[in-house]
Structures are given as structure tokens and as C-alpha cells.
Design a protein around this motif. Structure first.
Motif: not given
Ligand SMILES: [Zn+2]
Length: 535
Positions: A258-269
Motif C-alpha cells: 500500500p502506498g508503494g512504488t516499485s524500485a525497478v524501472a518498468r523496462t527492465n531485464g
């Protein structure tokens, strides 16, 4: 450059050219699809020919909702396997746990508790597990993955006391005086109690994930989705990949906060491993009583044994407003959202939240995913389709729990369970899945069950109709590729796509559904390399 020509019966899953008699693979890609004579006349020097014989070539299968990083651990030697597909007698379940406790060095984690299929098991309490295991930490995970039972020693090892607050969207059961009752509800709480056990397996993670991918290859799966990806495991996954090349692709959905965001970018891997989305759980499991439905559970000895009051209806893990806040935060970052939603009320709640997010952000190619959708209605399928929302249906529920759904839990409402055809009819690119260790990875059984709606006893859940073979095949190939935003790379046999291929022992078009369920995979190729061959 290596090149291989496959000659024989080919199902391409490409609607524009569904059949072919030859496929040319150069290095990791499909370079030509057509008729054998045409392709033979223009082969690169040194091409190897594979005669398919009675076998049939089709695209590698995609498991669009699994939990491979968890399954790798849960199916290892470190965990006592009490899944109902392994053991059905309740005394046998208990004796496996007792035997493990007697020889335990650091504690015991058992996985697969299911009194609905292991009839006679009584859900344990902290006190009963203290009696059983004494000072040995003991955690028993429900087969659904939506609850876990633990004793005092396990609580102490995990650092959980009666003062520990409930994690968002999850809870610890408490008795009348506020003490821990010994049950953890939902993912965040289960990970908290089981965490210390899982960490033991992390030292062996490279070999465990290799074994998990090999199990997938043996049933024709070349891409697996992980629907409870914990980013803290990224270094383990990286190390595993360095240790040995992966034999299946992974697509990861990070667990939301909740209230979070991902630490990685959407284009990854890359095309082998990439995080593509975010996962949330709107409600729980039909097997433990916490799915949010408009209709009640039946009132009988089974539901009483589950601890449900008469006319019980489950409630959601999050309010629609909370789902909206979680969804907005991640969708703003550009992430595809996936949400577990079984009950029709949970589905409504998620669709309400997503409608707001889709409108606010003017999304057009979001492919938000509803997961499992046991009690979805035809109207909800129409609404999802209109919103650009897609579904992955847990059709194998019908095979294992079909009779339980109708006779023990929901009566007539159970007969409509896992209505894949309404989703297909609404125009949704519908997929099927086995959900990690909840049911065995058996994509061809899923296809057959979605077609027949028949349980393992032969009973037909006739509150909905079955899907066509065409829709069933697409559910684990082209539709799944689209859900994973990978339709340019995988899902069908087309020029330019990766040579993720399988050879199966029968033509799905020539057999009935029962025989389709028994399909054997003879060989599996990932990017042109053979990663499995049937002995
Ligand atoms: Zn799942």
C-alpha cells in the motif's frame, strides 16, 4: 550459425496460417514456416532435420500465473510435502508432519494442508501444534497458500508476538484474550511466519530454481510467470542465472505494498527474465472461507469445520478505496496490474477501482489482469472486456474441487465456477493456470477441463458452458503471451519469434478432451535449444 528444420505436423497457433508441415529455426529464432518442399529447397548449409514422425510441433506453453520462485523452495527436500495430490488420508498427513518433527534439526515447514480434500483433518491451533511439536518450530501452509498454522516456537523464531500489528491486507488470528491463535491469514502474514524457513533454502536457490524450471519443461512450459515476486530475491535469481542458463523464461509480478512504488524501472531485464507487473490480492481462497461473494457459503458440517458461521460470506482483504490507491500508485509508474479476485464482490471492487485509474490516466493498452475469478459473472466479463481488463481463470479448480464446490460449499453458485467461456465470449484473451504448488503444472489438463467442465469424479459443472479447443489452446499460448506483453516474442510459431517449441505425442484436434488431458511432451526447446527430451 546453427539451423534445424522440423518436418511433420505443425500447429502454429497463428490464426493467419494455423497449419504447416515444416518450420526452420536459425539460432534462437524461427526463420521460416511453411511447406516442407518449399523450405527444403532453400536450407542453409549444415541444417539438421528433425522428423516429427507421429509427433506434433506447437509453440512452447506459457504458465501465466505461477509462483516459481516460491515453488522452487516449497517442492524442495526442505519442505514436508502434504499436498492433496500427494497424500489424501488425514492420518497420513499427520504422520508425515510428526515424522518430520521427530527428526527436525531447525524446524519444520509443511505445505499443502487441505481438509476439503483430506477429509477428516481438523485445522490446528497454536496450542495443538505446541502439543505436537513442543520446542520445534512448526509451520503448516494451507494448500491454497492463503493461510498458515504455526506453533509458539515458530512465532518466536519469526519474532511475532500478540503485540505484532497485522500487515496490510493480512492478519494473525487472535483468541478472546488477544493471544495469537496460531493462524496467519493472507500472503504478508504467511511470509512473515514462514520467512525464517524459506531463508534456509536460499543457500541452495540456484539448484532449486533449476529443478523448478526443469519440471516446467517436462510438461511443455517454456515461460513461467511469478505472481508473488519478492524483489529482495533479485540477487538470488541473478546468481542462479549465472550458475546455469535458465531453461524457461520468467515474467515477474512484484507483490504490491500500500502506498508503494516499485524500485525497478518498468523496462527492465531481458527476454529471459523481466519484471512486467505488480500483484495485489483483493480477497482470499474459497477453501478457507475468505472470498468476497454476494452469495453465502452453505451451512453444513464442512463449513462448520472450516470455522464459518451459518450463511457465512467472506470479506475482501482491501476496500475498493484501498485497491484504488494501490493501483493508482503503480499504474502511474506505467506498470501492468494483476489482482487476485475470486468472489464476485471482490471482482466488482477491483473493476470499480481500475475503471477510475484507467479513466484518470487515459490508459489504452494496460491489460490489467483479474486472477482466478472463480465466481465471475457473464456481466462482469462484459464489463472487464469493455475496460480492456483481461482474465486468467483457475479452471483446474473444477477438476480437483468441482464436487466440493457444489456439494459442500456453494450449491448452485458452485456450478458456475471458473466460467472461462463467458470471458472468451466477451472477447477477452482468456488464459488458464495452475498457481504454483496449488495444483500440479498440467496445461493440457487445464485445456481439457475448460472444455468439459468435468471434475475428477466425472461430474459436470453445468452452470456454465465449456470453451472450444481453439480457445483452450490459445489460453496457454497466444493469449498468455499477450497477457505477459510478450506477443511479439513468443506464443506462436511465426517468423521472427523465439524458437520456443514443443513436440507432443498427439494432435489435440484428433483426440477427445480426456485424451487431450493425457498429452505427453516428447521434447521442449527454448530459443532453439533442446531443454527437455522424454526418456
Ligand atoms: Zn497465485
Amino acid at each position: 550459425m546453427s539451423s534445424t528444420l522440423f518436418v511433420g505436423t505443425v500447429l502454429t497457433l497463428n490464426d493467419n496460417a494455423p497449419r504447416a508441415s515444416a518450420v526452420l529455426v536459425e539460432d534462437d529464432r524461427i526463420s521460416a514456416v511453411g511447406e516442407a518442399n518449399d523450405l527444403r529447397s532453400r536450407l542453409p548449409a549444415g541444417t539438421t532435420t528433425v522428423d516429427l514422425g507421429e509427433g506434433v510441433l506447437m509453440p512452447g506453453l506459457i504458465e501465466p500465473h505461477g509462483h516459481p520462485t516460491s515453488s522452487a523452495v516449497l517442492l524442495s527436500e526442505n519442505v514436508v510435502d502434504i499436498r492433496p495430490v500427494i497424500v489424501t488420508a488425514p492420518h497420513e498427513v499427520m504422520s508425515r508432519i510428526s515424522a518430520a518433527v521427530a527428526t527436525a534439526s531447525g524446524g519444520v515447514l509443511a505445505n499443502g494442508w487441505d481438509p476439503l480434500l483430506q477429509v477428516g483433518l481438523v485445522d490446528p491451533t497454536r496450542a495443538s501444534l505446541d502439543e505436537l511439536a513442543g520446542n520445534v518450530p512448526l509451520v503448516i501452509v494451507h494448500n491454497s497458500g492463503h493461510s498458515a498454522f504455526f506453533n509458539s516456537a515458530a512465532a518466536a523464531m519469526a519474532g511475532i508476538t500478540h503485540e505484532t500489528p497485522d500487515p496490510p491486507g493480512a492478519s494473525y488470528g487472535r483468541d478472546h484474550d488477544g493471544e495469537l491463535s496460531g493462524v496467519a491469514h493472507e500472503t504478508a502474514a504467511i511470509f512473515a511466519v514462514a520467512g525464517p524457513f524459506l531463508s534456509k533454502s536460499y543457500a541452495e536457490f540456484s539448484s532449486l530454481i533449476t529443478a523448478e524450471l526443469a519440471r516446467a519443461n517436462a510438461v511443455g512450459v517454456t515461460t513461467l510467470c511469478d505472481m508473488s515476486w519478492n524483489p529482495a530475491q533479485a540477487p538470488l535469481l541473478d546468481a542462479a542465472r549465472e550458475h546455469s542458463e535458465f531453461t524457461a523464461r520468467l515474467r515477474l509480478y512484484e507483490m504490491s505494498r500500500p502506498g508503494g512504488t516499485s524500485a525497478v524501472a518498468r523496462t527492465n531485464g531481458d527476454d529471459v527474465v523481466a519484471q512486467v507487473g505488480i500483484k495485489t490480492w483483493a480477497d482470499g481462497s474459497p477453501w478457507v472461507g475468505n472470498i468476497a461473494t454476494s452469495f453465502p457459503y452453505l451451512t453444513n458440517s464442512t463449513t462448520e469445520a472450516m470455522g464459518l458461521e451459518p450463511q457465512h460470506r467472506g470479506s475482501a482483504n482491501f476496500s475498493s478505496k484501498e485497491i484504488l490507491e494501490i493501483s493508482r500508485a503503480y499504474a502511474t509508474q506505467g506498470w501492468q496490474l494483476a489482482c487476485h479476485a475470486h468472489g464476485d464482490l471482490a471482482i466488482d471492487s477491483v473493476l470499480n477501482a481500475w475503471e477510475s485509474v484507467i479513466t484518470e490516466l487515459s490508459l489504452t493498452d494496460h491489460r490489467f489482469r483479474l486472477e482466478h475469478v472463480g465466481a465471475i459473472t457473464p456481466q462482469q466479463c462484459e464489463r472487464a472486456a469493455a475496460l480492456g481488463v483481461t482474465v486468467s481463470v483457475f479452471v483446474d479448480h473444477i477438476h480437483y474441487w468441482g464436487d466440493v464446490l457444489v456439494d459442500e460449499l456453494f450449491g448452485d453458485s458452485g456450478k458456475r465456477w471458473a466460467d472461462a467461456q463467458s470471458a472468451v465470449a466477451a472477447g477477452i484473451a482468456t488464459t488458464f493456470h495452475n498457481d504454483g504448488t496449488v495444483t500440479p503444472l498440467e496445461p493440457f489438463r487445464n485445456m481439457a477441463v475448460a472444455m468439459t467442465r468435468r471434475s475428477h469424479t466425472g461430474r459436470v459443472l453445468d452452470g456454465a458452458t465449456g470453451v472450444s479447443l481453439d480457445a483452450a489452446l490459445k489460453a496457454h499460448t497466444t493469449s498468455a503471451a499477450w497477457q505477459l506483453q510478450a506477443e511479439e516474442q513468443i506464443g506462436s510459431i511465426e517468423v521472427g519469434k523465439y524458437a520456443d517449441l514443443i513436440i507432443i505425442d498427439r494432435n489435440p484436434h484428433d483426440v477427445d478432451a480426456e485424451a487431450l488431458a493425457q498429452t505427453q511432451v516428447l521434447a521442449t526447446y527454448l530459443a532453439g535449444t533442446c531443454v527437455y527430451e522424454k526418456a
